[in-house]
Scaffold this active site. Structure first.
Site, PDB file in Angstrom:
ATOM      1  N   ASN A 198     -13.577  -3.950  -6.554  1.00 57.64           N
ATOM      2  CA  ASN A 198     -13.020  -2.605  -6.496  1.00 57.64           C
ATOM      3  C   ASN A 198     -12.891  -1.591  -7.578  1.00 57.64           C
ATOM      4  OD1 ASN A 198     -12.125   0.025  -5.772  1.00 57.64           O
ATOM      5  ND2 ASN A 198     -10.483  -1.015  -4.731  1.00 57.64           N
ATOM      6  N   TRP A 199     -13.784  -0.517  -7.935  1.00 56.88           N
ATOM      7  CA  TRP A 199     -14.099  -0.310  -8.922  1.00 56.88           C
ATOM      8  C   TRP A 199     -12.637   1.199  -9.710  1.00 56.88           C
ATOM      9  CZ3 TRP A 199     -20.130   0.065  -9.854  1.00 56.88           C
ATOM     10  CH2 TRP A 199     -20.833  -1.226 -10.614  1.00 56.88           C
ATOM     11  N   LYS A 200     -12.255   1.352  -7.982  1.00 62.36           N
ATOM     12  CA  LYS A 200     -11.792   2.489  -8.128  1.00 62.36           C
ATOM     13  C   LYS A 200     -12.285   3.927  -8.594  1.00 62.36           C
ATOM     14  CE  LYS A 200      -7.822  -0.388  -8.400  1.00 62.36           C
ATOM     15  NZ  LYS A 200      -6.593  -0.976  -8.707  1.00 62.36           N
ATOM     16  N   HIS A 205      -6.232   1.839   0.588  1.00 62.30           N
ATOM     17  CA  HIS A 205      -5.169   1.274  -0.448  1.00 62.30           C
ATOM     18  C   HIS A 205      -4.541   1.883  -0.731  1.00 62.30           C
ATOM     19  CE1 HIS A 205      -5.170   0.075  -4.620  1.00 62.30           C
ATOM     20  NE2 HIS A 205      -6.105  -0.769  -4.404  1.00 62.30           N
ATOM     21  N   GLU A 219      -1.870  -6.894   0.001  1.00 63.17           N
ATOM     22  CA  GLU A 219      -1.577  -6.194  -1.668  1.00 63.17           C
ATOM     23  C   GLU A 219      -0.829  -5.792  -1.913  1.00 63.17           C
ATOM     24  OE1 GLU A 219      -4.449  -4.480  -4.908  1.00 63.17           O
ATOM     25  OE2 GLU A 219      -3.508  -3.251  -3.924  1.00 63.17           O
ATOM     26  N   SER A 240      -4.097  -8.348  -9.520  1.00 64.46           N
ATOM     27  CA  SER A 240      -4.196  -8.497 -10.504  1.00 64.46           C
ATOM     28  C   SER A 240      -5.084 -10.002 -10.602  1.00 64.46           C
ATOM     29  CB  SER A 240      -3.228  -9.115 -11.643  1.00 64.46           C
ATOM     30  OG  SER A 240      -2.240  -7.751 -11.576  1.00 64.46           O
ATOM     31  N   GLY A 278      -9.689  -5.804  -9.381  1.00 70.76           N
ATOM     32  CA  GLY A 278      -9.872  -4.418  -9.622  1.00 70.76           C
ATOM     33  C   GLY A 278     -10.554  -4.886 -11.200  1.00 70.76           C
TER      34      GLY A 278
HETATM   35  P1  PGA Z   1      -6.355  -5.139 -10.062  1.00 69.38           P
HETATM   36  O1  PGA Z   1      -7.107  -4.483  -8.782  1.00 69.38           O
HETATM   37  O2  PGA Z   1      -7.227  -6.338  -9.716  1.00 69.38           O
HETATM   38  O3  PGA Z   1      -6.344  -4.185 -11.033  1.00 69.38           O
HETATM   39  O4  PGA Z   1      -4.864  -5.781  -9.958  1.00 69.38           O
HETATM   40  C1  PGA Z   1      -6.621  -4.547  -7.472  1.00 69.38           C
HETATM   41  C2  PGA Z   1      -6.510  -2.994  -6.312  1.00 69.38           C
HETATM   42  O5  PGA Z   1      -6.119  -2.814  -6.843  1.00 69.38           O
HETATM   43  O6  PGA Z   1      -7.855  -2.937  -5.869  1.00 69.38           O
END
Ligand code: PGA
Length: 229
Positions: A10-12, A95, A152, A192, A213
């Protein structure tokens, strides 16, 4: 048959076209080493990145991070599932960052799931302890069977909260609860995930995969992470 596992990056809100190009160059050099029959790797890019990624790596599975709850029409600013599916096969929906900063509700996310399924996109619906029940209750049996769930806990996200991945025991319990009530395509874990902890989640038979992410942003780091499983 070995069940399919998923690693969904997930590149956000990151990556210009040229940054995507740089990521792809490293990905292409290494992609053979991470190929497995029982694994689907997906990158959820921002909407602007979907056509870029699709053109540069047509064989990479691509996802959006959002979807219009409506179809095509007079919905200024919205991107419908029919437009997204030109470039993507998956859609990460609901999300917690979408729910917190953009006001997405269980109802809106359920409408997005319907749009995704009608357009042959695989919905990946993000939930936490407090809303998995209310969210999944809005989907019918047929939709649930086509839906991947991402569990999550918000405090497990690397860039906010505690930044610590959720304990594997906690994740197993949540996955078991979700699966006892809803027959979904699979339940993934997000929060994470990195090269040090990915094997804990991926090797657990009840967990269908992970959603990294931050660890998906750098291609070399992402490849290391996949190879660590
Ligand atoms: P993260 O993000 O791996 O940086 O914690 C995961 C997500 O929220 O998609």
């Amino acid at each position: 048959m070995v069940p399919m596992k998923y690693i969904i990056g997930n590149w956000k809100s990151h990556k210009t076209s040229s940054e995507i190009q740089a990521w792809v160059e490293i990905w292409k050099l290494n992609k053979k080493s991470v190929q497995r029959e029982d694994l689907q790797v997906v990158i959820c890019a921002p909407l602007t990145g979907l056509p870029v990624l699709h053109e540069l790596v047509p064989d990479l599975r691509i996802g959006s991070q959002v979807l219009s709850p409506f179809g095509d029409g007079a919905y200024t600013g919205a991107v419908s599932a029919r437009l997204v599916k030109e470039y993507a096969q998956f859609a990460l929906l609901g999300h917690v960052e979408r729910r917190t900063y953009f006001g997405e509700t269980d109802l809106i996310v359920a409408q997005q799931v319907a749009q995704a399924i009608d357009n042959n996109l695989v919905p990946v619906v993000a939930v936490a302890d407090k809303n998995w029940g209310s969210q999944l209750a809005q989907l019918d049996r047929e939709q649930l069977a086509k839906t991947l769930v991402m569990y999550e806990p918000p405090e497990a996200i690397s860039t906010s909260g505690s930044g610590h991945a959720a304990d594997i025991q906690q994740v197993k319990e949540a996955v078991a609860l979700i699966q006892s009530e809803y027959k979904v395509k699979g339940v993934l874990y997000g929060g994470s995930v990195n090269a040090d902890n990915i094997a804990d989640y991926m090797n657990e038979p009840t967990i269908a995969g992970v959603v990294p992410g931050a660890a998906s942003l750098d291609a070399a780091t992402f490849i290391q992470l996949i190879l660590a499983y």
